[in-house]
Design a protein around this motif. Structure first.
Motif, PDB file in Angstrom:
ATOM      1  N   LEU A 200     -30.111  16.617 -20.486  1.00  0.00           N
ATOM      2  CA  LEU A 200     -29.252  15.676 -19.775  1.00  0.00           C
ATOM      3  C   LEU A 200     -29.351  14.257 -20.325  1.00  0.00           C
ATOM      4  O   LEU A 200     -28.327  13.615 -20.583  1.00  0.00           O
ATOM      5  CB  LEU A 200     -29.589  15.678 -18.277  1.00  0.00           C
ATOM      6  N   GLU A 201     -30.551  13.755 -20.516  1.00  0.00           N
ATOM      7  CA  GLU A 201     -30.716  12.382 -21.002  1.00  0.00           C
ATOM      8  C   GLU A 201     -30.092  12.203 -22.381  1.00  0.00           C
ATOM      9  O   GLU A 201     -29.463  11.191 -22.662  1.00  0.00           O
ATOM     10  CB  GLU A 201     -32.196  11.974 -21.026  1.00  0.00           C
ATOM     11  N   GLN A 202     -30.264  13.193 -23.238  1.00  0.00           N
ATOM     12  CA  GLN A 202     -29.672  13.125 -24.567  1.00  0.00           C
ATOM     13  C   GLN A 202     -28.148  13.223 -24.473  1.00  0.00           C
ATOM     14  O   GLN A 202     -27.431  12.575 -25.228  1.00  0.00           O
ATOM     15  CB  GLN A 202     -30.223  14.226 -25.475  1.00  0.00           C
ATOM     16  N   SER A 203     -27.655  14.009 -23.549  1.00  0.00           N
ATOM     17  CA  SER A 203     -26.207  14.126 -23.336  1.00  0.00           C
ATOM     18  C   SER A 203     -25.614  12.783 -22.938  1.00  0.00           C
ATOM     19  O   SER A 203     -24.538  12.402 -23.406  1.00  0.00           O
ATOM     20  CB  SER A 203     -25.896  15.159 -22.251  1.00  0.00           C
ATOM     21  N   ILE A 204     -26.323  12.066 -22.077  1.00  0.00           N
ATOM     22  CA  ILE A 204     -25.849  10.743 -21.642  1.00  0.00           C
ATOM     23  C   ILE A 204     -25.816   9.795 -22.832  1.00  0.00           C
ATOM     24  O   ILE A 204     -24.830   9.068 -23.035  1.00  0.00           O
ATOM     25  CB  ILE A 204     -26.729  10.197 -20.503  1.00  0.00           C
ATOM     26  N   ALA A 205     -26.865   9.805 -23.647  1.00  0.00           N
ATOM     27  CA  ALA A 205     -26.915   8.940 -24.828  1.00  0.00           C
ATOM     28  C   ALA A 205     -25.797   9.312 -25.811  1.00  0.00           C
ATOM     29  O   ALA A 205     -25.147   8.433 -26.390  1.00  0.00           O
ATOM     30  CB  ALA A 205     -28.281   9.044 -25.498  1.00  0.00           C
ATOM     31  N   LEU A 206     -25.558  10.610 -25.983  1.00  0.00           N
ATOM     32  CA  LEU A 206     -24.479  11.061 -26.861  1.00  0.00           C
ATOM     33  C   LEU A 206     -23.119  10.609 -26.335  1.00  0.00           C
ATOM     34  O   LEU A 206     -22.264  10.165 -27.099  1.00  0.00           O
ATOM     35  CB  LEU A 206     -24.497  12.589 -26.992  1.00  0.00           C
ATOM     36  N   TYR A 207     -22.930  10.722 -25.036  1.00  0.00           N
ATOM     37  CA  TYR A 207     -21.662  10.307 -24.432  1.00  0.00           C
ATOM     38  C   TYR A 207     -21.433   8.812 -24.653  1.00  0.00           C
ATOM     39  O   TYR A 207     -20.328   8.385 -24.996  1.00  0.00           O
ATOM     40  CB  TYR A 207     -21.653  10.642 -22.937  1.00  0.00           C
ATOM     41  N   GLU A 208     -22.487   8.011 -24.464  1.00  0.00           N
ATOM     42  CA  GLU A 208     -22.370   6.563 -24.669  1.00  0.00           C
ATOM     43  C   GLU A 208     -22.022   6.254 -26.119  1.00  0.00           C
ATOM     44  O   GLU A 208     -21.163   5.416 -26.398  1.00  0.00           O
ATOM     45  CB  GLU A 208     -23.666   5.858 -24.272  1.00  0.00           C
ATOM     46  N   ARG A 209     -22.683   6.923 -27.056  1.00  0.00           N
ATOM     47  CA  ARG A 209     -22.387   6.707 -28.478  1.00  0.00           C
ATOM     48  C   ARG A 209     -20.959   7.160 -28.792  1.00  0.00           C
ATOM     49  O   ARG A 209     -20.233   6.496 -29.530  1.00  0.00           O
ATOM     50  CB  ARG A 209     -23.384   7.444 -29.366  1.00  0.00           C
ATOM     51  N   GLY A 210     -20.551   8.274 -28.205  1.00  0.00           N
ATOM     52  CA  GLY A 210     -19.189   8.759 -28.409  1.00  0.00           C
ATOM     53  C   GLY A 210     -18.151   7.758 -27.928  1.00  0.00           C
ATOM     54  O   GLY A 210     -17.133   7.547 -28.588  1.00  0.00           O
ATOM     55  N   ALA A 211     -18.423   7.125 -26.794  1.00  0.00           N
ATOM     56  CA  ALA A 211     -17.490   6.121 -26.270  1.00  0.00           C
ATOM     57  C   ALA A 211     -17.391   4.928 -27.223  1.00  0.00           C
ATOM     58  O   ALA A 211     -16.296   4.396 -27.460  1.00  0.00           O
ATOM     59  CB  ALA A 211     -17.937   5.671 -24.881  1.00  0.00           C
ATOM     60  N   LYS A 212     -18.528   4.513 -27.790  1.00  0.00           N
ATOM     61  CA  LYS A 212     -18.528   3.406 -28.753  1.00  0.00           C
ATOM     62  C   LYS A 212     -17.777   3.791 -30.022  1.00  0.00           C
ATOM     63  O   LYS A 212     -17.006   2.996 -30.571  1.00  0.00           O
ATOM     64  CB  LYS A 212     -19.958   2.998 -29.102  1.00  0.00           C
ATOM     65  N   LEU A 213     -17.995   5.012 -30.485  1.00  0.00           N
ATOM     66  CA  LEU A 213     -17.311   5.487 -31.680  1.00  0.00           C
ATOM     67  C   LEU A 213     -15.801   5.555 -31.460  1.00  0.00           C
ATOM     68  O   LEU A 213     -15.018   5.147 -32.320  1.00  0.00           O
ATOM     69  CB  LEU A 213     -17.848   6.866 -32.086  1.00  0.00           C
ATOM     70  N   LYS A 214     -15.388   6.048 -30.300  1.00  0.00           N
ATOM     71  CA  LYS A 214     -13.964   6.143 -29.975  1.00  0.00           C
ATOM     72  C   LYS A 214     -13.324   4.757 -29.961  1.00  0.00           C
ATOM     73  O   LYS A 214     -12.252   4.546 -30.545  1.00  0.00           O
ATOM     74  CB  LYS A 214     -13.777   6.824 -28.621  1.00  0.00           C
ATOM     75  N   ALA A 215     -13.979   3.802 -29.326  1.00  0.00           N
ATOM     76  CA  ALA A 215     -13.444   2.441 -29.258  1.00  0.00           C
ATOM     77  C   ALA A 215     -13.362   1.827 -30.658  1.00  0.00           C
ATOM     78  O   ALA A 215     -12.388   1.147 -30.992  1.00  0.00           O
ATOM     79  CB  ALA A 215     -14.310   1.572 -28.342  1.00  0.00           C
ATOM     80  N   HIS A 216     -14.366   2.085 -31.486  1.00  0.00           N
ATOM     81  CA  HIS A 216     -14.380   1.568 -32.853  1.00  0.00           C
ATOM     82  C   HIS A 216     -13.206   2.145 -33.650  1.00  0.00           C
ATOM     83  O   HIS A 216     -12.499   1.413 -34.349  1.00  0.00           O
ATOM     84  CB  HIS A 216     -15.717   1.916 -33.516  1.00  0.00           C
ATOM     85  N   CYS A 217     -12.982   3.441 -33.531  1.00  0.00           N
ATOM     86  CA  CYS A 217     -11.866   4.087 -34.233  1.00  0.00           C
ATOM     87  C   CYS A 217     -10.529   3.520 -33.757  1.00  0.00           C
ATOM     88  O   CYS A 217      -9.636   3.271 -34.567  1.00  0.00           O
ATOM     89  CB  CYS A 217     -11.906   5.602 -34.025  1.00  0.00           C
TER      90      CYS A 217
END
Length: 81
Positions: A33-50
């Motif tokens: 779960l904790e890693q999933s949350i970190a992945l989701y946060e990174r994914g949101a940053k990556l999406k915004a960057h793209c």
């Protein structure tokens, strides 16, 4: 690209590849779960960057003016570039 590479330093292509990897990991559901949350946060940053990179590219393309023959005759400055 490692998970430690700052998103802001990534090219569009690098960020898209990293985002695909994040989505793949989340879809498999095999991370804690904790890693999933970190992945989701990174994914949101990556999406915004793209999205920012795409918007910048669209503005640059839109700023190109064409002459009567369809050849570029110059560019129109776009605010912020």
């Amino acid at each position: 690209m490692s998970d430690e590479t700052p998103v802001e330093e990534m090219s569009f292509e690098e960020a898209m590849k990293a985002l695909e990897q994040v989505v793949g990991q989340l879809e498999r559901g095999d991370v804690p779960l904790e890693q999933s949350i970190a992945l989701y946060e990174r994914g949101a940053k990556l999406k915004a960057h793209c999205e920012r990179k795409l918007k910048d590219a669209e503005e640059k393309v839109a700023a190109i003016t064409l002459d009567a023959n369809g050849a570029p005759k110059g560019t129109t400055p776009v605010e912020g570039l």
